[in-house]
Scaffold this motif. Structure first.
Motif, PDB file in Angstrom:
ATOM      1  N   LEU A  73       8.904  -0.834  -5.456  1.00 58.40           N
ATOM      2  CA  LEU A  73       9.483  -0.765  -4.115  1.00 58.40           C
ATOM      3  C   LEU A  73       9.041  -1.962  -3.273  1.00 58.40           C
ATOM      4  O   LEU A  73       9.829  -2.497  -2.482  1.00 58.40           O
ATOM      5  CB  LEU A  73       9.075   0.537  -3.431  1.00 58.40           C
ATOM      6  N   ALA A  74       7.796  -2.393  -3.436  1.00 64.96           N
ATOM      7  CA  ALA A  74       7.327  -3.566  -2.702  1.00 64.96           C
ATOM      8  C   ALA A  74       8.083  -4.810  -3.129  1.00 64.96           C
ATOM      9  O   ALA A  74       8.425  -5.665  -2.299  1.00 64.96           O
ATOM     10  CB  ALA A  74       5.824  -3.753  -2.914  1.00 64.96           C
ATOM     11  N   VAL A  75       8.375  -4.927  -4.421  1.00 60.48           N
ATOM     12  CA  VAL A  75       9.129  -6.085  -4.904  1.00 60.48           C
ATOM     13  C   VAL A  75      10.577  -6.017  -4.410  1.00 60.48           C
ATOM     14  O   VAL A  75      11.173  -7.035  -4.064  1.00 60.48           O
ATOM     15  CB  VAL A  75       9.074  -6.187  -6.441  1.00 60.48           C
TER      16      VAL A  75
ATOM     17  N   ILE B 102      -1.733   9.185 -11.960  1.00 60.17           N
ATOM     18  CA  ILE B 102      -1.736   8.664 -10.595  1.00 60.17           C
ATOM     19  C   ILE B 102      -1.877   7.145 -10.606  1.00 60.17           C
ATOM     20  O   ILE B 102      -1.195   6.438  -9.863  1.00 60.17           O
ATOM     21  CB  ILE B 102      -2.879   9.322  -9.785  1.00 60.17           C
ATOM     22  N   ALA B 103      -2.759   6.630 -11.486  1.00 64.65           N
ATOM     23  CA  ALA B 103      -2.964   5.174 -11.562  1.00 64.65           C
ATOM     24  C   ALA B 103      -1.701   4.467 -12.029  1.00 64.65           C
ATOM     25  O   ALA B 103      -1.275   3.456 -11.446  1.00 64.65           O
ATOM     26  CB  ALA B 103      -4.130   4.864 -12.500  1.00 64.65           C
ATOM     27  N   LEU B 104      -1.077   4.998 -13.087  1.00 65.84           N
ATOM     28  CA  LEU B 104       0.166   4.385 -13.555  1.00 65.84           C
ATOM     29  C   LEU B 104       1.272   4.528 -12.515  1.00 65.84           C
ATOM     30  O   LEU B 104       2.074   3.604 -12.310  1.00 65.84           O
ATOM     31  CB  LEU B 104       0.606   5.029 -14.869  1.00 65.84           C
ATOM     32  N   GLY B 105       1.330   5.665 -11.848  1.00 63.38           N
ATOM     33  CA  GLY B 105       2.335   5.866 -10.811  1.00 63.38           C
ATOM     34  C   GLY B 105       2.184   4.873  -9.670  1.00 63.38           C
ATOM     35  O   GLY B 105       3.183   4.366  -9.139  1.00 63.38           O
ATOM     36  N   ALA B 106       0.933   4.580  -9.285  1.00 57.69           N
ATOM     37  CA  ALA B 106       0.705   3.596  -8.228  1.00 57.69           C
ATOM     38  C   ALA B 106       1.212   2.222  -8.644  1.00 57.69           C
ATOM     39  O   ALA B 106       1.828   1.499  -7.848  1.00 57.69           O
ATOM     40  CB  ALA B 106      -0.787   3.536  -7.887  1.00 57.69           C
TER      41      ALA B 106
ATOM     42  N   ALA C   3       0.831  -1.204   0.000  1.00 65.51           N
ATOM     43  CA  ALA C   3       0.000   0.000   0.000  1.00 65.51           C
ATOM     44  C   ALA C   3       0.867   1.257   0.000  1.00 65.51           C
ATOM     45  O   ALA C   3       0.597   2.225  -0.735  1.00 65.51           O
ATOM     46  CB  ALA C   3      -0.927  -0.008   1.209  1.00 65.51           C
ATOM     47  N   GLY C   4       1.919   1.248   0.822  1.00 62.68           N
ATOM     48  CA  GLY C   4       2.795   2.411   0.890  1.00 62.68           C
ATOM     49  C   GLY C   4       3.541   2.644  -0.407  1.00 62.68           C
ATOM     50  O   GLY C   4       3.723   3.795  -0.840  1.00 62.68           O
ATOM     51  N   SER C   5       3.980   1.563  -1.057  1.00 62.86           N
ATOM     52  CA  SER C   5       4.699   1.691  -2.323  1.00 62.86           C
ATOM     53  C   SER C   5       3.794   2.263  -3.408  1.00 62.86           C
ATOM     54  O   SER C   5       4.201   3.149  -4.176  1.00 62.86           O
ATOM     55  CB  SER C   5       5.243   0.329  -2.761  1.00 62.86           C
ATOM     56  N   ALA C   6       2.580   1.744  -3.483  1.00 54.95           N
ATOM     57  CA  ALA C   6       1.629   2.253  -4.481  1.00 54.95           C
ATOM     58  C   ALA C   6       1.309   3.722  -4.216  1.00 54.95           C
ATOM     59  O   ALA C   6       1.244   4.539  -5.148  1.00 54.95           O
ATOM     60  CB  ALA C   6       0.359   1.408  -4.465  1.00 54.95           C
ATOM     61  N   ALA C   7       1.111   4.071  -2.938  1.00 46.93           N
ATOM     62  CA  ALA C   7       0.810   5.463  -2.594  1.00 46.93           C
ATOM     63  C   ALA C   7       1.977   6.380  -2.939  1.00 46.93           C
ATOM     64  O   ALA C   7       1.785   7.483  -3.465  1.00 46.93           O
ATOM     65  CB  ALA C   7       0.475   5.568  -1.102  1.00 46.93           C
ATOM     66  N   ALA C   8       3.206   5.920  -2.662  1.00 49.87           N
ATOM     67  CA  ALA C   8       4.384   6.732  -2.967  1.00 49.87           C
ATOM     68  C   ALA C   8       4.493   6.972  -4.473  1.00 49.87           C
ATOM     69  O   ALA C   8       4.781   8.094  -4.920  1.00 49.87           O
ATOM     70  CB  ALA C   8       5.647   6.040  -2.453  1.00 49.87           C
ATOM     71  N   GLY C   9       4.253   5.926  -5.272  1.00 50.83           N
ATOM     72  CA  GLY C   9       4.299   6.087  -6.719  1.00 50.83           C
ATOM     73  C   GLY C   9       3.220   7.025  -7.226  1.00 50.83           C
ATOM     74  O   GLY C   9       3.465   7.849  -8.124  1.00 50.83           O
ATOM     75  N   ALA C  10       2.022   6.908  -6.656  1.00 52.24           N
ATOM     76  CA  ALA C  10       0.914   7.767  -7.077  1.00 52.24           C
ATOM     77  C   ALA C  10       1.201   9.232  -6.764  1.00 52.24           C
ATOM     78  O   ALA C  10       0.986  10.120  -7.604  1.00 52.24           O
ATOM     79  CB  ALA C  10      -0.377   7.315  -6.395  1.00 52.24           C
TER      80      ALA C  10
END
Length: 378
Positions: free
Chosen positions: A97-99, A87-91, A15-22
């Motif tokens: 980062l999660a990987v 934002i969607a692609l960034g997430a 969740a944190g990685s997706a949020a950071a990318g978004a």
């Protein structure tokens, strides 16, 4: 899902990685890169609307690249309004980062704690090429996800003998990434070479090779068949000195702008990047991590020679083999910085691992008297 069940914190990391990318994609603004305007958008459009048999190379020779990897950015960009598509692609891109977190846990084993994991994530988060592609249409940052996941699977066995299930899954993942973007072949070959260090190397290489072939065929097979049917070459118009399609010149399409001028120049690339020289990229950047990895590895080699013992585990040597074989193949084939993104991100856990091994080596070093006695015996 097993990694999530075993480590519930992984859900928070995802969740944190997706949020950071978004958030980063939103802050960076709308993507209007040249490749998107030239052929990324067209590839998705043509695939959806069946234009490949009507249009005549509107994006130049890139019009003949496998369009499948560009379908998702096309659908997201045209299905969502700005800034939501970015934002969607960034997430999605942020999940790298999660990987990296997963790979770090696998590689460090019991040494993986909050500090080592945080260090690896921070080093990975500062990857210049990865940051430049967050929220964009580029394929490099998308295909890095299955490549890093494949590495996690290949190194997941603590006894240095990957399970057949993990090998097959890793092969399919990295093969699929290669089929979607052929420049990833460097990492596919490097993964196979690294398996030569396991207990039953040929069995592992065969299983991995067959699985990776399946991945390549699934993602690239239909397009290769279409190119072969229409133009007489599965990789048209590339490598036409081999396939000799009558529809294209008998030359190899190779971008040599970023290639090193010689051996010394090639050896200097990681150190060029430290001071901001960028012979491998059109755009300026700084990246000290490859130079740091080299210095740490050199320090470990010297330490091992000084202490007359092995300071690296077998799995460490497999990882180093994958990393540097992939790097050399990348340099020989392209030397284009963004194609190196899987190693750019993998450098983060590698640096942490090498630093830990160096600290352990000196903490557990035999006393000087013991080394002297060993020398006398020898």
């Amino acid at each position: 899902m097993s990694i999530v069940r075993k480590h519930p914190v992984m859900l928070l990391v995802i969740a944190g990685s997706a949020a950071a990318g978004a958030v980063y994609a939103y802050m960076a603004g709308e993507d209007i890169n040249w490749d998107w305007q030239n052929y990324h958008d067209y590839a998705g459009f043509a695939l959806v609307h069946g234009r490949f048999d009507v249009d005549v190379a509107p994006g130049g020779f890139q019009s003949f690249l496998n369009p499948l990897i560009y379908l998702l950015p096309y659908m997201v960009r045209h299905g969502l309004g700005a800034p939501w598509w970015g934002i969607a692609l960034g997430a999605l891109h942020g999940l790298n980062l999660a990987v990296v977190y997963w790979v770090t846990r696998v590689l460090l084993g019991r040494a993986a704690d909050i500090w080592t994991l945080a260090a690896a994530l921070l080093i990975a988060a500062l990857s210049p090429m990865a940051l430049s592609e967050v929220g964009t249409s580029f394929a490099d940052i998308l295909t890095t996800l299955p490549i890093l996941a494949a590495i996690a699977l290949m190194f997941s066995a603590e006894d240095d003998t990957p399970s057949m299930r993990h090998l097959l899954a890793a092969g399919v993942l990295i093969g699929a990434a290669t089929g979607l973007k052929l420049t990833n072949a460097s990492f596919l070959i490097a993964a196979g070479v690294s398996l030569l260090l396991v207990v039953r190397p040929w069995r592992a290489v065969l299983a991995f090779g067959l699985a990776s072939a399946i991945g390549v065929v699934v993602t690239a097979g239909p397009w290769a068949l279409k190119m072969a049917r229409d133009f007489g070459s599965p990789l048209y118009p590339f490598y036409n000195t081999i396939f000799r399609s009558p529809e294209a010149p008998q030359i190899s399409i190779v971008d040599t702008r970023f290639m090193p001028a010689g051996l010394l120049d090639a050896l200097a690339y990681p150190f060029y990047w430290v001071v901001g020289r960028h012979p491998s990229s059109e755009w300026p950047f700084r990246d000290p991590r490859f130079a740091v990895a080299i210095m740490l590895l050199a320090a470990l080699v010297v330490t091992g020679l000084w202490q007359k013992r092995e300071v690296l585990q077998l799995r460490d040597r497999r990882l180093i083999t994958f990393f540097w074989v992939g790097y050399v193949l990348w340099m020989l084939a392209f030397s284009i910085q963004r194609y190196l993104m899987p190693l750019e991100l993998l450098a983060a856990p590698l640096i942490v691992l090498l630093l830990l091994r160096l600290i352990e080596a000196w903490r557990e070093a035999p006393p000087a008297s013991s080394r002297a006695a060993q020398a006398v015996v020898v």
